[in-house]
Scaffold this motif. Structure first.
Motif, PDB file in Angstrom:
ATOM      1  N   PHE A 186       0.837  -1.198   0.000  1.00  0.00           N
ATOM      2  CA  PHE A 186       0.000   0.000   0.000  1.00  0.00           C
ATOM      3  C   PHE A 186       0.871   1.247   0.000  1.00  0.00           C
ATOM      4  N   SER A 187       0.242   2.369  -0.245  1.00  0.00           N
ATOM      5  CA  SER A 187       0.886   3.676  -0.163  1.00  0.00           C
ATOM      6  C   SER A 187       0.017   4.584   0.703  1.00  0.00           C
ATOM      7  N   ALA A 188       0.630   5.502   1.393  1.00  0.00           N
ATOM      8  CA  ALA A 188      -0.145   6.459   2.190  1.00  0.00           C
ATOM      9  C   ALA A 188      -1.122   7.233   1.321  1.00  0.00           C
ATOM     10  N   LEU A 189      -0.756   7.441   0.063  1.00  0.00           N
ATOM     11  CA  LEU A 189      -1.632   8.189  -0.840  1.00  0.00           C
ATOM     12  C   LEU A 189      -2.962   7.478  -1.064  1.00  0.00           C
ATOM     13  N   ASP A 190      -2.981   6.153  -0.863  1.00  0.00           N
ATOM     14  CA  ASP A 190      -4.234   5.404  -0.987  1.00  0.00           C
ATOM     15  C   ASP A 190      -5.267   5.870   0.032  1.00  0.00           C
ATOM     16  N   TYR A 191      -4.792   6.453   1.133  1.00  0.00           N
ATOM     17  CA  TYR A 191      -5.677   6.792   2.247  1.00  0.00           C
ATOM     18  C   TYR A 191      -5.741   8.289   2.510  1.00  0.00           C
ATOM     19  N   TYR A 192      -5.261   9.079   1.560  1.00  0.00           N
ATOM     20  CA  TYR A 192      -5.222  10.528   1.779  1.00  0.00           C
ATOM     21  C   TYR A 192      -6.621  11.101   2.002  1.00  0.00           C
ATOM     22  N   HIS A 193      -7.617  10.493   1.360  1.00  0.00           N
ATOM     23  CA  HIS A 193      -8.992  10.976   1.529  1.00  0.00           C
ATOM     24  C   HIS A 193      -9.516  10.732   2.945  1.00  0.00           C
ATOM     25  N   LEU A 194      -8.810   9.905   3.722  1.00  0.00           N
ATOM     26  CA  LEU A 194      -9.220   9.605   5.098  1.00  0.00           C
ATOM     27  C   LEU A 194      -8.425  10.417   6.122  1.00  0.00           C
ATOM     28  N   TYR A 195      -7.717  11.431   5.660  1.00  0.00           N
ATOM     29  CA  TYR A 195      -6.886  12.223   6.568  1.00  0.00           C
ATOM     30  C   TYR A 195      -7.682  12.816   7.734  1.00  0.00           C
ATOM     31  N   PRO A 196      -8.890  13.354   7.515  1.00  0.00           N
ATOM     32  CA  PRO A 196      -9.674  13.853   8.659  1.00  0.00           C
ATOM     33  C   PRO A 196     -10.006  12.742   9.662  1.00  0.00           C
ATOM     34  N   LYS A 197     -10.294  11.550   9.169  1.00  0.00           N
ATOM     35  CA  LYS A 197     -10.593  10.419  10.042  1.00  0.00           C
ATOM     36  C   LYS A 197      -9.361  10.030  10.856  1.00  0.00           C
ATOM     37  N   PHE A 198      -8.195  10.086  10.222  1.00  0.00           N
ATOM     38  CA  PHE A 198      -6.933   9.814  10.905  1.00  0.00           C
ATOM     39  C   PHE A 198      -6.713  10.814  12.042  1.00  0.00           C
ATOM     40  N   LEU A 199      -6.903  12.099  11.769  1.00  0.00           N
ATOM     41  CA  LEU A 199      -6.718  13.115  12.798  1.00  0.00           C
ATOM     42  C   LEU A 199      -7.702  12.922  13.947  1.00  0.00           C
ATOM     43  N   GLU A 200      -8.927  12.563  13.606  1.00  0.00           N
ATOM     44  CA  GLU A 200      -9.942  12.338  14.630  1.00  0.00           C
ATOM     45  C   GLU A 200      -9.547  11.208  15.574  1.00  0.00           C
ATOM     46  N   MET A 201      -8.854  10.223  15.027  1.00  0.00           N
ATOM     47  CA  MET A 201      -8.441   9.090  15.850  1.00  0.00           C
ATOM     48  C   MET A 201      -7.221   9.415  16.710  1.00  0.00           C
ATOM     49  N   VAL A 202      -6.216  10.105  16.142  1.00  0.00           N
ATOM     50  CA  VAL A 202      -4.935  10.239  16.845  1.00  0.00           C
ATOM     51  C   VAL A 202      -4.801  11.499  17.692  1.00  0.00           C
ATOM     52  N   LEU A 203      -5.535  12.561  17.389  1.00  0.00           N
ATOM     53  CA  LEU A 203      -5.341  13.805  18.146  1.00  0.00           C
ATOM     54  C   LEU A 203      -5.722  13.680  19.625  1.00  0.00           C
ATOM     55  N   PRO A 204      -6.875  13.090  19.957  1.00  0.00           N
ATOM     56  CA  PRO A 204      -7.208  12.987  21.390  1.00  0.00           C
ATOM     57  C   PRO A 204      -6.182  12.203  22.207  1.00  0.00           C
ATOM     58  N   PRO A 205      -5.768  10.982  21.779  1.00  0.00           N
ATOM     59  CA  PRO A 205      -4.762  10.276  22.589  1.00  0.00           C
ATOM     60  C   PRO A 205      -3.398  10.952  22.585  1.00  0.00           C
ATOM     61  N   THR A 206      -3.098  11.726  21.544  1.00  0.00           N
ATOM     62  CA  THR A 206      -1.832  12.465  21.518  1.00  0.00           C
ATOM     63  C   THR A 206      -1.856  13.575  22.558  1.00  0.00           C
ATOM     64  N   LYS A 207      -2.960  14.289  22.633  1.00  0.00           N
ATOM     65  CA  LYS A 207      -3.097  15.354  23.629  1.00  0.00           C
ATOM     66  C   LYS A 207      -3.081  14.798  25.055  1.00  0.00           C
ATOM     67  N   GLU A 208      -3.579  13.567  25.196  1.00  0.00           N
ATOM     68  CA  GLU A 208      -3.620  12.925  26.516  1.00  0.00           C
ATOM     69  C   GLU A 208      -2.302  12.245  26.879  1.00  0.00           C
ATOM     70  N   GLY A 209      -1.343  12.216  25.945  1.00  0.00           N
ATOM     71  CA  GLY A 209      -0.059  11.579  26.204  1.00  0.00           C
ATOM     72  C   GLY A 209      -0.046  10.085  25.989  1.00  0.00           C
ATOM     73  N   ARG A 210      -1.128   9.531  25.423  1.00  0.00           N
ATOM     74  CA  ARG A 210      -1.172   8.093  25.171  1.00  0.00           C
ATOM     75  C   ARG A 210      -0.518   7.735  23.837  1.00  0.00           C
ATOM     76  N   ILE A 211      -0.279   8.720  22.997  1.00  0.00           N
ATOM     77  CA  ILE A 211       0.541   8.563  21.793  1.00  0.00           C
ATOM     78  C   ILE A 211       1.656   9.588  21.877  1.00  0.00           C
ATOM     79  N   VAL A 212       2.895   9.108  21.776  1.00  0.00           N
ATOM     80  CA  VAL A 212       4.055   9.996  21.775  1.00  0.00           C
ATOM     81  C   VAL A 212       4.828   9.771  20.480  1.00  0.00           C
TER      82      VAL A 212
END
Length: 208
Positions: free
Chosen positions: A147-173
């Protein structure tokens, strides 16, 4: 881009489920470190391989992988994987190929999934290594897909929705490897192919 690569290859392509077993090669790299943390958010058992004691410590301590090992210290990768995955691997996030992929194929579970993100051990070789255990794909009905990341570029908002909350909480570093000065850029690039970097390799051209 590394984040979207991790999201697309692991979440969208592999469809992880709670309790599944996940192995990530080159796990301390820019993509691998996030794949492991996403897998932990899904409740998976996560093991990563890396090329130094320091990187193994990073995976287990800072990135909270369940286990990690230095592949350079393992004389038998098949035995090493059986030690960490006695019942087999559900998902393998492939970054290296070579002997690692061959050993993984022997340890995949029935209907396992392999996301092919990279094959860094085979880049720039005049004669790339062959893969000898591909029959396991048939015997175990394993799905292996590039696969390529470009295959999923249309899902970028969904990606941010998933990773931003745990990143702000320190669960993703996130760990980056930064060198300063454009003159050090070529050496940093070469270091990517010898495993010298940890995480995304960044060249800081100037502080102002």
């Amino acid at each position: 881009m590394p984040g979207l690569t991790a999201y697309g290859g692991f979440i969208e392509l592999c469809s992880p489920k709670k309790g599944e077993t996940v192995f990530i090669s080159a796990a301390s790299g820019a993509v691998g470190q996030l794949v492991g943390q996403l897998a932990k958010l899904f409740g998976c058992y996560v093991v990563g391989s890396a090329g130094s004691k320091e990187k193994v410590g990073l995976l287990k301590n800072k990135l909270r992988f369940d286990e990690a090992f230095n592949y350079k210290e393992e004389s038998n990768l098949d035995a090493a994987l059986k030690r960490y995955f006695p019942e087999g691997i559900d998902i393998y996030f492939e970054n290296v190929r070579g002997k690692t992929l061959d050993a993984v194929l022997l340890n995949m579970k029935l209907h396992g999934r392999i996301a092919v993100c990279g094959m860094i051990s085979q880049y720039n070789l005049e004669q790339p290594e062959g893969v000898h255990n591909l029959m396991q794909l048939l015997a175990k009905r394993v799905r292996m897909e590039g696969f390529s990341a470009l295959d999923y570029y249309h899902l970028y908002p969904k990606f941010l929705e998933m990773v931003l909350p745990p990143t702000k909480e320190g669960r993703i570093v996130y760990v980056e490897d930064t060198v300063e000065g454009l003159e050090n850029g070529p050496a940093a690039l070469v270091g990517l192919f010898s495993g010298r970097n940890v995480g995304k390799q960044v060249v800081l051209v100037a502080r102002e």
